[in-house]
Design a protein around this motif. Structure first.
Motif, PDB file in Angstrom:
ATOM      1  N   GLU A 252       0.833  -1.146  -0.088  1.00 50.75           N
ATOM      2  CA  GLU A 252       0.039  -0.140  -0.066  1.00 50.75           C
ATOM      3  C   GLU A 252       0.756   1.185   0.029  1.00 50.75           C
ATOM      4  N   GLU A 253       0.486   2.344  -0.474  1.00 52.14           N
ATOM      5  CA  GLU A 253       0.994   3.584  -0.510  1.00 52.14           C
ATOM      6  C   GLU A 253       1.081   4.141   0.961  1.00 52.14           C
ATOM      7  N   PHE A 254       2.085   4.935   1.024  1.00 52.49           N
ATOM      8  CA  PHE A 254       2.341   5.542   2.570  1.00 52.49           C
ATOM      9  C   PHE A 254       2.740   6.834   2.552  1.00 52.49           C
ATOM     10  N   VAL A 255       2.361   7.429   3.433  1.00 59.20           N
ATOM     11  CA  VAL A 255       2.796   9.170   3.604  1.00 59.20           C
ATOM     12  C   VAL A 255       4.178   9.326   4.532  1.00 59.20           C
ATOM     13  N   SER A 256       5.125   9.743   3.914  1.00 60.29           N
ATOM     14  CA  SER A 256       6.394   9.908   4.774  1.00 60.29           C
ATOM     15  C   SER A 256       6.117  10.881   6.058  1.00 60.29           C
ATOM     16  N   PRO A 257       6.482  10.678   7.131  1.00 54.66           N
ATOM     17  CA  PRO A 257       6.518  11.427   8.461  1.00 54.66           C
ATOM     18  C   PRO A 257       7.379  12.443   8.247  1.00 54.66           C
ATOM     19  N   TYR A 258       8.501  12.587   7.371  1.00 53.24           N
ATOM     20  CA  TYR A 258       9.557  13.512   7.474  1.00 53.24           C
ATOM     21  C   TYR A 258       9.451  14.380   6.712  1.00 53.24           C
ATOM     22  N   THR A 259       8.962  14.042   5.078  1.00 51.46           N
ATOM     23  CA  THR A 259       8.450  15.224   4.169  1.00 51.46           C
ATOM     24  C   THR A 259       7.145  15.342   3.874  1.00 51.46           C
ATOM     25  N   GLY A 260       6.132  14.404   4.386  1.00 45.89           N
ATOM     26  CA  GLY A 260       4.845  14.353   3.842  1.00 45.89           C
ATOM     27  C   GLY A 260       4.389  13.948   2.615  1.00 45.89           C
ATOM     28  N   ARG A 261       5.408  13.400   2.005  1.00 45.20           N
ATOM     29  CA  ARG A 261       5.110  12.819   0.526  1.00 45.20           C
ATOM     30  C   ARG A 261       4.490  11.502   0.632  1.00 45.20           C
ATOM     31  N   ARG A 262       3.701  11.266  -0.371  1.00 49.08           N
ATOM     32  CA  ARG A 262       3.275   9.979  -0.534  1.00 49.08           C
ATOM     33  C   ARG A 262       3.959   9.032  -1.311  1.00 49.08           C
ATOM     34  N   HIS A 263       4.457   7.996  -1.047  1.00 48.69           N
ATOM     35  CA  HIS A 263       5.224   7.074  -1.695  1.00 48.69           C
ATOM     36  C   HIS A 263       4.546   5.969  -1.943  1.00 48.69           C
ATOM     37  N   LYS A 264       4.965   5.204  -3.244  1.00 51.34           N
ATOM     38  CA  LYS A 264       4.430   4.092  -3.541  1.00 51.34           C
ATOM     39  C   LYS A 264       5.103   2.920  -2.909  1.00 51.34           C
ATOM     40  N   GLU A 330      14.857   4.098  14.190  1.00 52.54           N
ATOM     41  CA  GLU A 330      14.731   5.421  14.128  1.00 52.54           C
ATOM     42  C   GLU A 330      14.430   5.939  12.595  1.00 52.54           C
ATOM     43  N   CYS A 331      15.161   4.939  11.536  1.00 51.43           N
ATOM     44  CA  CYS A 331      14.790   5.394  10.113  1.00 51.43           C
ATOM     45  C   CYS A 331      13.442   5.246   9.782  1.00 51.43           C
ATOM     46  N   LEU A 332      12.672   4.714  10.469  1.00 52.60           N
ATOM     47  CA  LEU A 332      11.144   4.872   9.975  1.00 52.60           C
ATOM     48  C   LEU A 332      10.662   6.181  10.064  1.00 52.60           C
ATOM     49  N   GLN A 333      11.283   7.143  10.804  1.00 56.06           N
ATOM     50  CA  GLN A 333      10.911   8.485  10.897  1.00 56.06           C
ATOM     51  C   GLN A 333      11.243   9.255   9.418  1.00 56.06           C
ATOM     52  N   TYR A 334      12.283   8.825   8.689  1.00 54.90           N
ATOM     53  CA  TYR A 334      12.389   9.394   7.558  1.00 54.90           C
ATOM     54  C   TYR A 334      12.923   8.299   6.327  1.00 54.90           C
ATOM     55  N   PRO A 335      11.676   7.687   5.984  1.00 54.42           N
ATOM     56  CA  PRO A 335      12.043   6.542   5.142  1.00 54.42           C
ATOM     57  C   PRO A 335      12.054   6.906   3.752  1.00 54.42           C
ATOM     58  N   ASP A 336      12.043   8.145   3.431  1.00 56.79           N
ATOM     59  CA  ASP A 336      12.481   8.748   1.936  1.00 56.79           C
ATOM     60  C   ASP A 336      14.042   8.481   1.824  1.00 56.79           C
ATOM     61  N   PHE A 337      14.898   8.240   2.795  1.00 53.35           N
ATOM     62  CA  PHE A 337      16.295   8.334   2.643  1.00 53.35           C
ATOM     63  C   PHE A 337      16.689   6.797   3.015  1.00 53.35           C
ATOM     64  N   SER A 338      15.994   5.786   2.541  1.00 54.44           N
ATOM     65  CA  SER A 338      16.308   4.324   2.707  1.00 54.44           C
ATOM     66  C   SER A 338      15.999   3.606   1.489  1.00 54.44           C
TER      67      SER A 338
END
Length: 445
Positions: A252-264, A330-338
């Motif tokens: 499922e798509e999710f929203v990053s808690p760090y940037t607020g972007r929706r990711h596939k 902790e990396c779950l707080q900024y999943p965009d950078f993983s």
């Protein structure tokens, strides 16, 4: 946001453009409205705004001198039409002490009451009741526009806390965040291994490690300090390490808690890479179905962002090839950078980067690929993806002097800036054959 400063074009202008109709209803955009924003910041530099030229070394970053909304007379559009309107008003009404003015920003008045002494944090059932009350007020439209903005913000925070409880993630704790920040500041000046009860070493790590204490603070934060996701909510049996978590791995798509972007859910489905382990598995499947007319299905190597159900396998993989005690919750707080690499449900590699180590720098903390799946470009793609996620910033990392991945980093444009003696002394166990010294690499943007 860097130390409370915002870039005038990337942050301030983008915010105004995204909320133009709300901030300036009925006003058309001019071709030079961004220059007008810059002039407003410069004109009010001493009274309302503070430049980051001294602290950050660049004049393009600004912050407010105080958090209270500015008075209406403080910010004014300096344009020809406004000056003509003000002069006409002064001529028509000479008795008026203050002419009418047009404003670029209209402050929002807060309706939140002042907190009384002895206020205790809300419990989960109290937060649910508050969420229902705020949602009801929003539905019946009982609030004015400024109050609706604050009510929506409160609703988002309450829903985020509720979702974190469902996923077993830690809630925001201000005291813990401040303590970690202070520990990171102290690590630049004091002996780093004195505060680590798990990996204390008798040997002095030297001045070079103290100079790179900011980066060691990043690695220290990724060490287990109490309960984590893999020890509280997800099993760590051999079957789960081998086959994944099962029903939790939803697409499922999710929203990053760090940037607020929706990711596939997936970054890439790679059908072309054929690591040695994958070739062996395909040969086994082909041999078993040699007498059947059905061709076995070919599954891709999947690149995706880190999710809570990846943490147990990712921790196990990093602890096996780096050092014990690693906890990447902790990396779950900024999943965009993983990046997490999967073959079906099996985690075969991962890479993580910590954003905003400095205002213009991001730091790659861990990159690992299982030895059976190396040699197919998986690690190169992970590093390339992390580089692309933070354009405009330098990317730095430390690599052991005996690590062959140094060639991959050089191929991607990283340059060695410094040789740090005993950087990994407090991390690698005594039985490890890895070199304790490290190269500090930087990719300049």
């Amino acid at each position: 946001c860097t130390r409370g400063y915002f870039h005038w074009k990337d942050d301030v202008c983008k915010f105004i453009e995204a909320n133009w109709n709300r901030l300036l209803p009925g006003k058309a955009k001019s071709s030079r409205w961004t220059a007008q924003v810059s002039s407003v910041l410069s004109a009010n530099a001493s009274s309302l705004y503070l430049s980051g030229a001294k602290e950050l070394g660049t004049p393009n970053w600004w912050k407010m001198t105080r958090c209270e909304p500015p008075p209406l007379r403080s910010i004014q559009i300096q344009s020809k039409s406004n000056r003509k309107r003000m002069r006409a008003t002064q001529r028509d009404d000479s008795t008026s002490s203050q002419p009418k003015r047009d404003f670029l920003f209209k402050p929002v008045v807060s309706f939140c009451p002042t907190l009384a002494e002895g206020v205790a944090p809300l419990r989960p059932h109290q937060e649910e009741a508050l969420l229902e009350q705020v949602s009801l007020l929003l539905d019946v439209r009982a609030l004015n526009p400024s109050q609706r903005i604050l009510a929506r913000r409160l609703t988002r925070k309450l829903k985020l806390r509720e979702r974190k409880r469902q996923l077993g993630l830690p809630l925001f704790d201000l005291d813990k965040v401040v303590s970690r920040a202070l520990d990171g500041m102290r690590s630049c000046t004091v002996d780093l291994h004195s505060s680590d009860v798990y990996y204390q070493r008798k040997r002095n790590v030297g001045k070079a490690v103290a100079k790179h204490g900011n980066y060691s603070g990043v690695l220290n934060r990724l060490l287990a300090e109490g309960p984590s996701v893999d020890s509280c909510n997800f099993p760590i049996t051999f079957v789960h390490r081998l086959m994944g978590v099962g029903d939790l791995a939803t697409c499922e798509e999710f929203v990053s808690p760090y940037t607020g972007r929706r990711h596939k859910p997936f970054i890439l489905h790679d059908y072309e890479s054929r690591p040695l382990k994958l070739k062996l598995l395909q040969e086994i499947v082909t041999f078993r179905n040699r007498n059947k007319s059905v061709t076995p299905l070919a599954f891709p190597v999947d690149f995706c962002y880190v999710r809570p159900w990846h943490i147990p396998a990712v921790n196990t993989l990093c602890r096996e090839f780096f050092w014990s005690g690693i906890d990447l919750t902790e990396c779950l707080q900024y999943p965009d950078f993983s990046v997490v690499v999967l073959y079906r449900k099996l985690v075969i590699g991962c890479a993580f980067m910590t954003p905003d180590v400095q205002y213009d720098e991001a730091y790659i903390s861990f990159v690992v690929v299982h030895p059976d799946w190396r040699g197919a470009g998986i690690g190169t793609f992970m590093i390339y993806h992390l580089i692309q996620t933070c354009r405009g910033k330098d990317v730095t990392l430390h690599v052991s002097a005996s690590n062959s991945a140094m060639l991959i980093y050089q191929k991607l444009g990283f340059k060695a800036e410094e040789f740090v003696v005993d950087f990994y002394e407090k991390y690698f166990p005594a039985s490890s054959s890895e070199c304790r010294h490290a190269f500090f690499l930087r990719l300049r943007r």
